[in-house]
Design an enzyme around this catalytic site. Structure first.
Site, short mmCIF file in Angstrom:
data_model
loop_
_atom_site.label_atom_id
_atom_site.label_comp_id
_atom_site.label_asym_id
_atom_site.label_seq_id
_atom_site.Cartn_x
_atom_site.Cartn_y
_atom_site.Cartn_z
N ALA A 82 110.49 -1.96 97.71
CA ALA A 82 111.54 -2.30 96.74
C ALA A 82 112.21 -3.62 97.10
CB ALA A 82 112.57 -1.17 96.68
N CYS B 276 101.25 4.57 102.56
CA CYS B 276 100.31 5.62 102.17
C CYS B 276 98.93 5.44 102.82
CB CYS B 276 100.15 5.66 100.65
SG CYS B 276 101.66 6.18 99.79
#
Length: 472
Positions: A12, A43
């Site tokens: 972000a 991830c």
């Protein structure tokens, strides 16, 4: 004009910084990151532990020099310890040097989340790991391999040698306990199995992957067992024990297991301690409350990513679902808003996919009936099993689809999918239908593509919609 200050240099934060510099090149943008790593693929860390990703630096989306090329003033190893919303300053403590005050014109809090270990005694023992960041992944792999160094792990100057130094003399483990059957637990079961470990997974409820629903969980549990993972369902881990390094795991039931290492993957919590004592409000989830533009309750203070809430497209309420796309998209929108073009951060549906050995799993929306009722719906669900391709075409595999809808309105609420042949990506059809507010009848009539190598005439999602529509 004071700069746009960003706290947090990952998804972000750097998305917002980059977007603002593109839209308003003359604006000064300052980013403070507590650690050494920036803009990395969290991830991908289980696949680094597994060995499919060879180098830590392969997980970087941006390097510090890339950030500098965008004329963003990035400060790594600089921790923001306080925010003064009246003075519009943040207190910054660098790893080396004196603390200082940084004024801001606008502030984005993008501090992410942190792994929790729950009330498990002994979680601080050596050999008890969490996985929430590249340093965690480096530590785990160093414990699994003989003589790991920053060079062999591909960490470059990003990896602090002290992170892995404690494992230099460790003998590679043989038995690992995983606590928690969520995304991390299931993915790491595959990673540890590939490393040749005896893997035991402990889950305090009756199923793994609870957000995906029972149909997915049962398939995944079968797959895990067939791959040699020992499942301990309905077992709550109470403590780890050992001299200085973990040696044993004990459950509330009295069950116990001797282990060499353990991984605790019982969830994350938003990093919001920075805002304690400020007027910035938190939501019901304890993440930062924001509006549809990422604005907090305080003027010129924004929040995005795993520390912030977002509006759920099914319930219409704000919720906390920490996922990668949500963070990147929200950060980009905040950057554009600060540049002068107010842009909504976008809704969330909790769309997620996970790989469990050969099983591909996807979920989106609201599928749990208790959750649906709490949101004011009257839920109905149907589960179907069909083929991924035309039955006569090679490679066709069973695909299980569950859909949930509201009886009163017929609107689709959510769904899940599991199978071995490109099953997970089909959840995107359901997610798109949720975003569009479609009814099950409308989903059934979607003109989805058909050719024998790709799908049967009735795509599995269409078949599920047809069956659910009939029951409604």
């Amino acid at each position: 004009m004071d700069p746009f200050v960003v706290v947090g240099g990952d998804a972000a934060g750097l998305s917002a910084a980059s977007k603002l510099k593109r839209e308003a090149p003359d604006r000064e943008v300052v980013v403070f990151e507590q650690g050494r790593w920036v803009s990395y693929a969290h991830c991908g860390t289980p696949y680094f532990v597994k060995g499919e990703v060879g180098q830590l630096t392969d997980l970087l989306s941006l390097r510090p020099e890339d950030v500098a090329d965008r004329e963003i003033d990035l400060h790594r190893e600089h921790e923001v310890t306080a925010v003064d919303t009246d003075a519009e300053t943040v207190t910054v403590e660098p790893r080396e040097g004196d603390a200082f005050e940084q004024p801001y014109e606008e502030l984005l809090v993008a501090t992410g989340g942190r792994a929790v270990t729950g009330p498990i005694e002994g979680s601080d023992l050596d050999g008890v790991f969490t996985l929430h960041g590249i340093d965690d992944a480096a530590s785990i792999r160093a414990a699994l391999e003989d003589g790991a160094t920053p060079e062999t792990l591909g960490g470059g100057d990003f990896l602090d040698p002290a992170v892995i130094a404690r494992y230099a003399d460790w003998r590679p483990p043989e038995t690992v306990a995983i606590v928690g059957g969520g995304y991390v637990g299931v993915e790491m079961a595959e990673a540890f199995t590939a490393r040749g470990l005896d893997v035991h997974l402990f889950q305090r409820s009756g199923h793994v992957l609870a957000p995906f629903g029972e149909a997915v969980a049962e398939r995944v549990e079968t797959e895990l067992r067939e791959q040699g993972v020992t499942l301990h369902l309905n077992e709550e881990v109470a403590r780890f024990s050992g001299d200085s390094r973990v040696q044993r795991l004990e459950c509330e039931s009295g069950a116990a297991l001797d282990v060499d290492v353990a991984l605790v993957g019982v969830g994350i919590r938003p990093n919001v301690d920075l805002l304690e004592g400020t007027p910035v409000e938190l939501g019901d989830s304890d993440a930062i409350a924001v509006d549809d533009y990422g604005r907090t309750s305080v003027d010129d203070v924004y929040a995005a990513g795993d520390c912030a809430e977002a509006r759920h497209v099914v319930t219409g309420e704000f919720d906390w679902v920490p996922l990668g796309l949500t963070a990147n998209r929200a950060g980009r929108a905040v950057g554009q808003t600060v540049a002068g073009d107010p842009t909504e951060t976008g809704g969330i549906a909790g769309t997620a996919v996970v790989k469990a050995f050969d099983q591909e799993c996807g979920r989106t929306g609201v599928i749990d009936h208790d959750e649906a009722r709490a949101a004011g719906f009257d839920p109905a669900s149907e589960t179907i099993t069909t083929r991924s391709r035309s039955g006569y075409y090679p490679g066709a595999a069973e695909t299980v689809v569950s859909l949930t809808a509201d009886r009163e309105t017929g609107h689709l609420l959510g769904g899940s999918i599991v199978g071995t042949d490109r099953a997970a990506v089909r959840i995107d059809t359901v997610a798109t239908a949720l975003e569009a507010g479609m009814t099950v009848d409308e989903v059934e009539r979607l003109d989805l593509a058909y050719a024998p190598p790709f799908s049967p005439v009735w795509d599995p999602v269409l078949t599920a919609a047809k069956v659910l529509n009939g029951s409604l």
